[in-house]
Design a protein around this motif. Structure first.
Motif, mmCIF file in Angstrom:
data_model
loop_
_atom_site.group_PDB
_atom_site.id
_atom_site.type_symbol
_atom_site.label_atom_id
_atom_site.label_comp_id
_atom_site.label_asym_id
_atom_site.label_seq_id
_atom_site.Cartn_x
_atom_site.Cartn_y
_atom_site.Cartn_z
ATOM 1 N N ASN A 189 31.694 0.857 67.026
ATOM 2 C CA ASN A 189 30.750 0.309 66.053
ATOM 3 C C ASN A 189 29.334 0.819 66.306
ATOM 4 O O ASN A 189 28.619 1.195 65.365
ATOM 5 C CB ASN A 189 30.753 -1.228 66.109
ATOM 6 N N ALA A 190 28.927 0.832 67.574
ATOM 7 C CA ALA A 190 27.579 1.291 67.916
ATOM 8 C C ALA A 190 27.409 2.774 67.605
ATOM 9 O O ALA A 190 26.386 3.194 67.049
ATOM 10 C CB ALA A 190 27.300 1.021 69.395
ATOM 11 N N VAL A 191 28.412 3.583 67.947
ATOM 12 C CA VAL A 191 28.325 5.024 67.687
ATOM 13 C C VAL A 191 28.280 5.305 66.185
ATOM 14 O O VAL A 191 27.493 6.135 65.716
ATOM 15 C CB VAL A 191 29.501 5.779 68.347
ATOM 16 N N ASN A 192 29.104 4.623 65.425
ATOM 17 C CA ASN A 192 29.105 4.829 63.968
ATOM 18 C C ASN A 192 27.768 4.475 63.338
ATOM 19 O O ASN A 192 27.379 5.054 62.311
ATOM 20 C CB ASN A 192 30.223 4.014 63.321
ATOM 21 N N ASP A 193 27.042 3.542 63.938
ATOM 22 C CA ASP A 193 25.717 3.167 63.430
ATOM 23 C C ASP A 193 24.636 4.152 63.838
ATOM 24 O O ASP A 193 23.559 4.195 63.232
ATOM 25 C CB ASP A 193 25.331 1.768 63.930
ATOM 26 N N HIS A 194 24.910 4.949 64.880
ATOM 27 C CA HIS A 194 23.905 5.882 65.401
ATOM 28 C C HIS A 194 24.214 7.353 65.121
ATOM 29 O O HIS A 194 23.350 8.210 65.285
ATOM 30 C CB HIS A 194 23.761 5.701 66.925
ATOM 31 N N SER A 195 25.442 7.641 64.725
ATOM 32 C CA SER A 195 25.843 9.039 64.575
ATOM 33 C C SER A 195 26.807 9.215 63.410
ATOM 34 O O SER A 195 27.693 8.389 63.195
ATOM 35 C CB SER A 195 26.508 9.534 65.869
ATOM 36 N N ASP A 196 26.611 10.294 62.670
ATOM 37 C CA ASP A 196 27.572 10.652 61.611
ATOM 38 C C ASP A 196 28.339 11.915 62.006
ATOM 39 O O ASP A 196 28.939 12.583 61.171
ATOM 40 C CB ASP A 196 26.852 10.855 60.270
ATOM 41 N N LYS A 197 28.307 12.225 63.305
ATOM 42 C CA LYS A 197 28.932 13.446 63.811
ATOM 43 C C LYS A 197 30.187 13.176 64.638
ATOM 44 O O LYS A 197 30.767 14.112 65.191
ATOM 45 C CB LYS A 197 27.930 14.228 64.669
ATOM 46 N N LEU A 198 30.615 11.930 64.727
ATOM 47 C CA LEU A 198 31.766 11.602 65.561
ATOM 48 C C LEU A 198 33.025 12.286 65.046
ATOM 49 O O LEU A 198 33.406 12.121 63.894
ATOM 50 C CB LEU A 198 31.982 10.080 65.580
ATOM 51 N N ARG A 199 33.662 13.069 65.930
ATOM 52 C CA ARG A 199 34.851 13.808 65.512
ATOM 53 C C ARG A 199 36.048 13.644 66.452
ATOM 54 O O ARG A 199 37.140 14.116 66.166
ATOM 55 C CB ARG A 199 34.532 15.289 65.323
ATOM 56 N N PHE A 200 35.830 12.948 67.589
ATOM 57 C CA PHE A 200 36.934 12.820 68.538
ATOM 58 C C PHE A 200 36.854 11.484 69.273
ATOM 59 O O PHE A 200 35.800 11.089 69.757
ATOM 60 C CB PHE A 200 36.884 13.956 69.556
ATOM 61 N N CYS A 201 37.987 10.781 69.349
ATOM 62 C CA CYS A 201 38.073 9.528 70.101
ATOM 63 C C CYS A 201 39.311 9.568 70.989
ATOM 64 O O CYS A 201 40.383 9.989 70.556
ATOM 65 C CB CYS A 201 38.188 8.327 69.158
ATOM 66 N N CYS A 202 39.145 9.127 72.208
ATOM 67 C CA CYS A 202 40.268 9.111 73.147
ATOM 68 C C CYS A 202 40.226 7.831 73.959
ATOM 69 O O CYS A 202 39.162 7.445 74.464
ATOM 70 C CB CYS A 202 40.190 10.326 74.073
ATOM 71 N N THR A 203 41.353 7.169 74.073
ATOM 72 C CA THR A 203 41.438 5.992 74.932
ATOM 73 C C THR A 203 42.434 6.264 76.054
ATOM 74 O O THR A 203 43.470 6.878 75.839
ATOM 75 C CB THR A 203 41.889 4.745 74.143
ATOM 76 N N PHE A 204 42.080 5.815 77.245
ATOM 77 C CA PHE A 204 42.996 5.908 78.382
ATOM 78 C C PHE A 204 43.814 4.631 78.390
ATOM 79 O O PHE A 204 43.293 3.545 78.668
ATOM 80 C CB PHE A 204 42.216 6.052 79.687
ATOM 81 N N THR A 205 45.087 4.760 78.084
ATOM 82 C CA THR A 205 45.959 3.599 78.058
ATOM 83 C C THR A 205 47.009 3.737 79.163
ATOM 84 O O THR A 205 46.840 4.521 80.087
ATOM 85 C CB THR A 205 46.613 3.419 76.675
ATOM 86 N N SER A 206 48.073 2.988 79.057
ATOM 87 C CA SER A 206 49.065 2.946 80.136
ATOM 88 C C SER A 206 50.472 2.873 79.561
ATOM 89 O O SER A 206 50.681 2.328 78.474
ATOM 90 C CB SER A 206 48.806 1.719 81.025
ATOM 91 N N ILE A 207 51.422 3.395 80.325
ATOM 92 C CA ILE A 207 52.819 3.265 79.906
ATOM 93 C C ILE A 207 53.226 1.788 79.860
ATOM 94 O O ILE A 207 54.215 1.438 79.214
ATOM 95 C CB ILE A 207 53.767 4.039 80.842
ATOM 96 N N ALA A 208 52.433 0.935 80.506
ATOM 97 C CA ALA A 208 52.703 -0.512 80.430
ATOM 98 C C ALA A 208 52.567 -1.007 79.000
ATOM 99 O O ALA A 208 53.208 -1.981 78.606
ATOM 100 C CB ALA A 208 51.742 -1.284 81.333
#
Length: 276
Positions: A189-208
Motif C-alpha cells: 500500500n505504501a509503495v503504491n502511494d509513492h511509486s508508479d514504477k512497481l514491476r516486481f513483488c516477491c514473498t519468502f514463504t514456506s513449504i509449511a
C-alpha cells in the motif's frame, strides 16, 4: 494426491536494471540477506539499490567490527559478560546470549551492506516495524530524496513460534500472522502511494504453507495467504509480477537453525537448503 514436477522457465532470464530500487523486509541478516547478496552478485555493477528493512536498531559503533575475526568476536563476547557482571552482579547464560545477539545482529547487517556494495550496487538499512504504515512511509519518503521510485518489493520478514493450538495464545497467533500478512499489506500500500514504477513483488514463504507443519498453524496460514496473493498478482492484468518462493529450511542460517529443528528435519528426511 499431490504431484511435484519440474516446470521449465517460459521466458529468458533477465538482469536487473540500473533504475531498480528494491524494498526488502527482513533483509539485514539471515535467509533474506543471503539471498539479496546472491542477487547482487548475479547483477554486478548494475547500480541497483537495496533498501533493507529490519527491527534491529543499528549500532553505528559496530560498523568497524564487520570484518572482525572469530577470535576478536569471542573476546568481545567475553568482555560483554564481564561488563554485565560488573553492572548487574549475577548474569545468566540466557541474559548474556540475549544481549550478545543484539550486537551480532548489528554486525551481520553491516556485513550484508558491505557485501552488497562490493558488487557495484548500493544498499541502505532502515530500522522499522514493517507492520506500521507510518514507519514504512517515512522510509519511502527518505528514499525518494536520493533514489528512483521503488520498482520491487521483497518481503522476507517473518517469525514463528511452534506450539500446538491448545498451547498457543491469541497474541502469539496474531503476531506470527501480522508480520507476514500485515507487513505485506503495509508495504504494498505504501509503495503504491509513492511509486508508479512497481514491476516486481516477491514473498519468502514456506513449504509449511502448502503441506503444513506440526505446531505451525499460524505460520502455515500466513504463508499460504502470501502464496495465493502472489498467484493473484501474476494472473491479474496491469499488476506487477508476483513470485512466492516457498522455502524449506535453510542450513546454517534462518529459523531452521534454532534449537533442535535441524535434527528434527534430518530425522524426518526433509532436505535443507545450503548457502552455496
Amino acid at each position: 494426491s499431490i504431484c511435484i514436477y519440474d516446470e521449465p522457465h517460459e521466458t529468458e532470464r533477465q538482469s536487473l536494471q540500473s533504475d531498480d530500487v528494491f524494498l526488502v523486509s527482513g533483509g539485514g541478516s539471515g535467509v533474506t540477506a543471503s539471498c539479496i547478496v546472491g542477487l547482487a552478485n548475479a547483477n554486478q555493477d548494475v547500480g541497483v539499490h537495496f533498501a533493507l528493512l529490519g527491527r534491529t536498531k543499528l549500532d553505528e559503533k559496530l560498523e568497524e567490527k564487520a570484518s572482525a575475526s572469530d577470535e576478536e568476536l569471542q573476546k568481545m563476547k567475553m568482555a560483554l559478560r564481564e561488563r554485565m557482571q560488573n553492572e548487574m552482579g549475577k548474569v545468566t547464560i540466557v541474559e548474556w546470549e540475549k544481549e550478545w545477539s543484539l550486537i551480532v545482529r548489528s554486525i551481520d547487517i553491516y556485513k550484508t551492506l558491505f557485501a552488497i556494495r562490493q558488487t557495484g550496487n548500493t544498499a541502505s538499512y532502515h530500522g522499522c516495524d514493517v507492520t506500521e504504515s507510518k514507519q514504512i512511509r517515512q522510509v519511502l519518503k527518505k528514499l525518494k530524496k536520493k533514489r528512483n521510485p521503488v520498482t520491487g518489493i521483497i518481503h522476507g520478514a517473518g517469525i514463528e513460534d511452534s506450539k500446538l493450538v491448545s498451547d498457543k495464545d491469541w497474541s502469539t497467533f496474531s503476531k506470527v500472522m501480522s508480520v507476514k500478512i500485515d507487513g505485506w499489506q503495509t508495504m504494498i500500500n505504501a509503495v503504491n502511494d509513492h511509486s508508479d514504477k512497481l514491476r516486481f513483488c516477491c514473498t519468502f514463504t514456506s513449504i509449511a504453507g502448502r503441506f503444513g507443519n506440526a505446531g505451525q498453524t499460524d505460520y502455515a496460514a500466513a504463508n499460504c495467504i502470501l502464496d495465493a496473493e502472489m498467484s493473484r498478482l501474476s494472473h491479474t492484468e496491469n499488476e506487477p509480477l508476483g513470485v512466492a518462493l516457498a522455502w524449506t529450511g535453510w542450513r546454517d542460517v534462518g529459523m531452521a537453525t534454532r534449537g533442535s529443528i535441524e535434527k528434527v528435519f534430518e530425522e524426518a528426511g526433509i532436505e535443507t537448503v545450503s548457502l552455496e
